[in-house]
Enzyme design. Structure first.
Site, PDB file in Angstrom:
ATOM      1  N   ASP A  83      54.726  37.822  34.018  1.00 34.19           N
ATOM      2  CA  ASP A  83      54.147  36.760  34.839  1.00 34.19           C
ATOM      3  C   ASP A  83      55.176  35.626  34.924  1.00 34.19           C
ATOM      4  O   ASP A  83      55.628  35.128  33.892  1.00 34.19           O
ATOM      5  CB  ASP A  83      52.860  36.257  34.156  1.00 34.19           C
TER       6      ASP A  83
ATOM      7  N   ASP B  13      53.350  33.654  39.942  1.00 33.55           N
ATOM      8  CA  ASP B  13      52.125  32.862  39.860  1.00 33.55           C
ATOM      9  C   ASP B  13      52.121  31.732  40.892  1.00 33.55           C
ATOM     10  O   ASP B  13      53.097  30.975  40.998  1.00 33.55           O
ATOM     11  CB  ASP B  13      52.050  32.252  38.455  1.00 33.55           C
TER      12      ASP B  13
ATOM     13  N   GLU C 290      51.105  36.052  43.633  1.00 32.42           N
ATOM     14  CA  GLU C 290      49.675  35.752  43.643  1.00 32.42           C
ATOM     15  C   GLU C 290      49.357  35.018  44.937  1.00 32.42           C
ATOM     16  O   GLU C 290      50.041  34.078  45.318  1.00 32.42           O
ATOM     17  CB  GLU C 290      49.341  34.840  42.459  1.00 32.42           C
TER      18      GLU C 290
ATOM     19  N   HIS D 251      41.905  37.362  35.290  1.00 32.89           N
ATOM     20  CA  HIS D 251      41.639  36.330  34.282  1.00 32.89           C
ATOM     21  C   HIS D 251      41.132  35.020  34.887  1.00 32.89           C
ATOM     22  O   HIS D 251      40.808  34.100  34.149  1.00 32.89           O
ATOM     23  CB  HIS D 251      42.929  36.072  33.503  1.00 32.89           C
ATOM     24  N   ASP D 252      41.133  34.897  36.203  1.00 34.60           N
ATOM     25  CA  ASP D 252      40.653  33.669  36.849  1.00 34.60           C
ATOM     26  C   ASP D 252      39.264  33.847  37.429  1.00 34.60           C
ATOM     27  O   ASP D 252      38.794  32.995  38.192  1.00 34.60           O
ATOM     28  CB  ASP D 252      41.597  33.269  37.996  1.00 34.60           C
TER      29      ASP D 252
HETATM   30  C1  GLC Z   1      47.320  30.972  38.812  1.00 41.97           C
HETATM   31  C2  GLC Z   1      46.885  31.631  37.528  1.00 41.97           C
HETATM   32  C3  GLC Z   1      45.907  30.730  36.847  1.00 41.97           C
HETATM   33  C4  GLC Z   1      46.586  29.417  36.549  1.00 41.97           C
HETATM   34  C5  GLC Z   1      47.172  28.799  37.808  1.00 41.97           C
HETATM   35  C6  GLC Z   1      48.127  27.702  37.484  1.00 41.97           C
HETATM   36  O1  GLC Z   1      46.280  30.847  39.724  1.00 41.97           O
HETATM   37  O2  GLC Z   1      46.372  32.893  37.782  1.00 41.97           O
HETATM   38  O3  GLC Z   1      45.398  31.295  35.665  1.00 41.97           O
HETATM   39  O4  GLC Z   1      45.663  28.541  35.978  1.00 41.97           O
HETATM   40  O5  GLC Z   1      47.898  29.747  38.552  1.00 41.97           O
HETATM   41  O6  GLC Z   1      49.286  28.237  36.904  1.00 41.97           O
END
Ligand code: GLC
Length: 571
Positions: free
Chosen positions: A123, A225, A280, A346-347
């Site tokens: 990541d 990310d 992402e 995880h979100d």
């Molecule tokens: C992405 C991650 C999340 C994080 C955010 C800020 O959306 O998946 O878990 O809080 O970025 O880095």
């Protein structure tokens, strides 16, 4: 003459089949055929009793991970971090978070994965760093510091900066005033996650060097990310505050020249290794998504689009809508580019709690139905750890039980605007990120076998029945169904490369589609409701073979039991 003609036809057909198979094989990639398993390291397995999962814990479970049949593991961030956002706030990109272990542990983990034929995706969090990163400490220290331009600063003598929305900020304001240099810095996430300045070539170089550092260690892929937000329009146009959060993506995502930065990343990193790359988020629209992963453009491999799970949040969400969204995304990528397929991470809430039914009566069957869906669609499945056990939302009632910065600050924000925190807790119970982050359930022992210490986040009370040990013993468990579904995908290339076509498209209860490649055709039918129902098709299923089903007595009469899933091979 006739013989010559025949010979010519023969040569042409050879040429054609050669061209076809060449283009076909050049479209075949390991990352299209892979099943990605996402591990949330903080919650997977604690080896030293501090209540936090760690790398040695994951190492101790490598044989188990291998036994699932997955090909790739994506780990959420494992770098040094003060953990304001559980590792998404990085203070040193070339070191391992103390709670997770050491670089030696990382090397051993990577080796252990590779020995088992499992690839590893890192990541990469470079829209922002931690405010405890040395770059930010320097940047903050004075207006003339060489690192000042690593971040976005707005001198306070110019007045307040144009409003920008922050997802995690208590006041939803992405500018934070810092008296040290009388200036504001930008943070799209929490105040401890200042946004890096991608317009600064030095920042890009630092990031590419860092990615090369990990690629040289042998990692097999990168997940970028929040990368769609990395570029900012540094003329700082005014966006009306009232347009947020509705137009947040419109204003913040895919600002140019993001594509040229991705090409730079490709030239400096991706092109040098056989790595997969996924960002992402997929931008504002299909065109954005397509541009990101059009192989001819040399940017990224996989799009990871949120439409399907975001739609679930809306009040008028329906199955028909879900079918429409997935089918549309598939059609856009039919000839070029590639998608990720996922419904949880995880979100988000737990897969079965959000898209299935976690009532004990339906939990297993609906969870298996969703697994069938994720593993039979076109696109690379990204499967989130714990969903293979049918783990469920924990639904904490009190804010004190939550650990997630988004939840804690969201609660404070709710307090600040109208005090209606009850509504916010109701929202968190269904959608809060901690639901998906509770410790992995290994067995019925104390703390579900996750840790000998005090787990950083409460273990779900249902661990006595929902856990690996119990599910290993049961041939019909969610866990064993997941393994079967993976094997089915592996044995049937049609599930990877086959054309997708929606069947019975107006059926509001059943999601049915075919996958077809050469002379192989599979029909997948999924009842997304707790009612008995049926589906309509002109396809002849009476002579089909049932390859997989979540009931032992699946039929060929087009009738479906609650949450029934069937994969038919048509003849
Ligand atoms: C992405 C991650 C999340 C994080 C955010 C800020 O959306 O998946 O878990 O809080 O970025 O880095």
């Amino acid at each position: 003459m006739k013989i010559r003609l025949l010979f010519l036809i023969f040569c042409l057909s050879l040429f054609a089949s050669n061209v076809f198979s060449q283009s076909n094989s050049s479209n075949q990639k390991w990352w299209k055929e892979a099943v990605v398993y996402q591990i949330y390291p903080r919650s997977f397995k604690d080896s030293d009793g501090d209540g936090v999962g760690d790398l040695k814990g994951i190492i101790s479970k490598l044989d188990y991970i291998k036994s699932l049949g997955v090909d790739v593991v994506w780990l959420n961030p494992i770098y040094s971090s003060p953990n304001d956002d559980n590792g998404y706030d990085i203070s040193d990109y070339r070191n391992i978070m103390k709670e997770f272990g050491t670089m030696e542990d990382f090397d051993a983990l990577l080796k252990g994965m590779h020995e088992r034929g499992i690839k590893f995706v890192m990541d990469v969090v470079v829209n922002h760093s931690s405010d405890e990163h040395e770059w930010f400490k320097q940047s903050r220290s004075s207006r003339t510091n060489p690192y000042r331009n690593y971040y976005h600063w707005w001198p306070a003598e110019k007045g307040e900066p144009p409003y920008r929305f922050s997802q995690f900020d208590v006041h939803r304001n992405a500018w934070k005033y810092d008296s040290l240099t009388n200036a504001y810095y930008l943070h799209y996430f929490s105040i401890k996650q200042p946004d890096l300045n991608w317009e600064n070539p030095q920042v890009r170089k630092e990031v590419f060097d860092m990615m090369n550092f990990w690629a040289k260690k042998g990692v097999d892929g990168f997940r970028l990310d929040a990368f769609q937000f990395a570029c900012k329009d540094t003329t700082w146009p005014v966006f009306p505050k009232e347009d947020y959060p509705k137009d947040f993506i419109k204003y913040h995502a895919m600002v140019e020249p993001i594509h040229s930065y991705l090409k730079e990343m490709y030239d400096n990193v991706f092109s040098k290794y056989d790595v997969m790359s996924v960002a992402e988020g997929a931008g504002r629209n299909f065109q954005d998504a397509h541009d990101l992963v059009d192989a001819d453009r040399n940017e990224l491999n996989l799009a990871y689009a949120f439409d399907p799970i975001d739609a679930r949040w809306s009040k008028d969400y329906s199955m028909l809508q879900m079918k429409k969204i997935f089918s549309k995304w598939d059609s856009v990528f039919e000839n070029k580019g590639w998608l990720s397929i996922f419904l949880a991470n995880h979100d988000n809430a737990r897969l079965v709690s959000r898209f299935g039914n976690d009532d004990p009566q339906y939990r297993e069957v609906s969870s298996k139905m969703l697994t069938t869906f994720l593993l039979t669609m076109r696109g690379t499945p990204f499967y989130y750890n714990g969903d293979e056990l049918g783990m469920t939302n924990i639904r904490f009632n009190k804010i004190e039980d939550y650990k997630d910065i988004a939840a804690l600050n969201g609660y404070k924000y709710a307090q600040s605007i109208n005090g209606d925190t009850g509504n916010y807790i109701t929202f968190l119970k269904e959608n809060g990120r901690d639901n998906g982050r509770t410790p992995y359930q290994w067995n019925a022992n104390v703390n579900a076998g996750f840790s000998n210490g005090n787990p950083w986040l409460s273990v779900n009370r249902n661990y006595k029945t929902i856990n690996v040990e119990a599910e290993e013993k049961n041939a019909n468990s969610c866990l064993n169904y997941f393994r079967k579904a993976i094997q089915l995908r592996k044995q049937n290339n049609v599930l990877v490369y086959g054309k997708y076509e929606l069947i019975d498209k107006d059926n509001s209860k059943v999601y049915a589609y075919t996958r077809e490649l050469n002379d192989k055709k599979l029909l997948i039918v999924l009842n997304f409701t707790k009612e008995n129902t049926s589906f309509a098709t002109t396809l002849d299923i009476s002579h089909s073979k049932i390859l997989l089903s979540n009931y032992s007595n699946a039929s060929k009469n087009k009738e479906l039991k609650p949450y029934e899933a069937v994969v038919y091979e048509l003849h």
